[in-house]
Design an enzyme around this catalytic site. Sequence first.
Site, PDB file in Angstrom:
ATOM      1  CG  HIS A   1      -2.137  -0.884   1.021  1.00 58.19           C
ATOM      2  ND1 HIS A   1      -3.399  -0.534   1.464  1.00 58.19           N
ATOM      3  CD2 HIS A   1      -2.286  -2.094   0.430  1.00 58.19           C
ATOM      4  CE1 HIS A   1      -4.262  -1.495   1.158  1.00 58.19           C
ATOM      5  NE2 HIS A   1      -3.594  -2.459   0.541  1.00 58.19           N
TER       6      HIS A   1
ATOM      7  CB  VAL B   1      -0.095   5.544  -2.654  1.00 57.77           C
ATOM      8  CG1 VAL B   1      -0.575   6.996  -2.620  1.00 57.77           C
ATOM      9  CG2 VAL B   1      -1.281   4.596  -2.797  1.00 57.77           C
TER      10      VAL B   1
ATOM     11  N   GLY C   1       5.037   5.825  -4.572  1.00 59.65           N
ATOM     12  CA  GLY C   1       6.280   5.082  -4.428  1.00 59.65           C
ATOM     13  C   GLY C   1       6.567   4.681  -2.999  1.00 59.65           C
TER      14      GLY C   1
ATOM     15  CG  ASP D   1       6.698   8.157  -0.264  1.00 58.72           C
ATOM     16  OD1 ASP D   1       5.859   7.316   0.131  1.00 58.72           O
ATOM     17  OD2 ASP D   1       6.366   9.275  -0.727  1.00 58.72           O
TER      18      ASP D   1
ATOM     19  CD  GLU E   1       0.170   7.872   0.807  1.00 58.38           C
ATOM     20  OE1 GLU E   1       0.397   6.657   1.021  1.00 58.38           O
ATOM     21  OE2 GLU E   1       0.941   8.601   0.161  1.00 58.38           O
TER      22      GLU E   1
ATOM     23  N   PRO F   1      -7.134  -0.836  -5.757  1.00 61.37           N
ATOM     24  CG  PRO F   1      -6.309  -2.621  -7.002  1.00 61.37           C
ATOM     25  CD  PRO F   1      -5.877  -1.362  -6.287  1.00 61.37           C
TER      26      PRO F   1
ATOM     27  CB  THR G   1       0.537 -17.782   0.399  1.00 58.25           C
ATOM     28  OG1 THR G   1       0.626 -19.098   0.957  1.00 58.25           O
ATOM     29  CG2 THR G   1       1.764 -16.999   0.785  1.00 58.25           C
TER      30      THR G   1
ATOM     31  CG  ASP H   1       2.920 -22.778   1.522  1.00 57.06           C
ATOM     32  OD1 ASP H   1       1.939 -22.136   1.063  1.00 57.06           O
ATOM     33  OD2 ASP H   1       2.808 -23.606   2.441  1.00 57.06           O
TER      34      ASP H   1
END
Length: 310
Positions: free
Chosen positions: A61, A65, A67, A69, A80, A152, A183, A238
């Site tokens: 996440h 957004v 990059g 940072d 954010e 998304p 996983t 895995d």
Amino acid sequence: MMKFSSILVLFFIFPIAFAQLRVGFYSRSCPQAETIVRNLVRQRFGVDPTVTAALLRMHFHDCFVRGCDASLLIDAPNSEKTAGPNGSVREFALIDQIKAQLEAACPSTVSCADIITLATRDSVALAGGPSYSIPTGRRDGLVSNDVDVALPGPTISVAGAVSLFTDKGMNVFDAVALIGAHTVGKGNCGLFSDRFTNFQGTGRPDPAMDPALVSSLRNTCANSATASLDQSTPLRFDNQFFKQLRKKRGVFQVDQRLATDRQTRGVVARYANNNAFFKRQFVRAMIKMGAVDVLTGSAGQIRRNCKRFN
């Protein structure tokens, strides 16, 4: 460990970022940095092994957004962190704990962006995933706005999901490998309950879901707000996730579609058939993602507190 030759190949994919990111960036300025991160992540994992899923989610996440940072960490109105898709991101306290120890050892040296990257790497290894070296040298961003967050949901098409990765310089193998982080993931039942109750208004479950999984999810979600996205080995990193997809046991709609879409089904099959191959590709994808739109050199800053700009 990730071989230098593999990192060299990736250099040509992300030349600007890799010009200033490098393995062992803190070897002189803060030689104990990676050990501090690893030890605190290990302690947290011993208490709660779901920390792996939490850190993977945080890392994704953040990177998708503006990059990688650490803009996701900022505590402020309309940052954010306050955006809807980030409501399920957790383990901020662990990042703060790591930062506090690093500041005590090496003030104003190790970025919050690198802390997220390193902590995620270490948590994956603790869950049985690959151990690897990853370049560091990221700096922290100076902007964090909720309006920039456009991540998304689980009903996105496969083409739409893959394009998110290709737009960042990755390929379909990277996209499927990174989605394979499910996983160890959990999903809120509200994000997929229609698949086992009333799929697309039909009054019936999704025909693409194994009936046994339909029954299992009904029981799970009647008693819990979340369910494991890998119903076989939910705390183990895995390739069982991909094996489950091939048995129609994907929980999220987009996950299940990976196994049947022409663009991705071959990749799913290869990962399902070869755990070592999946893990190698996951490492490559994580290194690529960790170099997306990063700040290096004199750009950005090294925050003293990950929650606030200096």
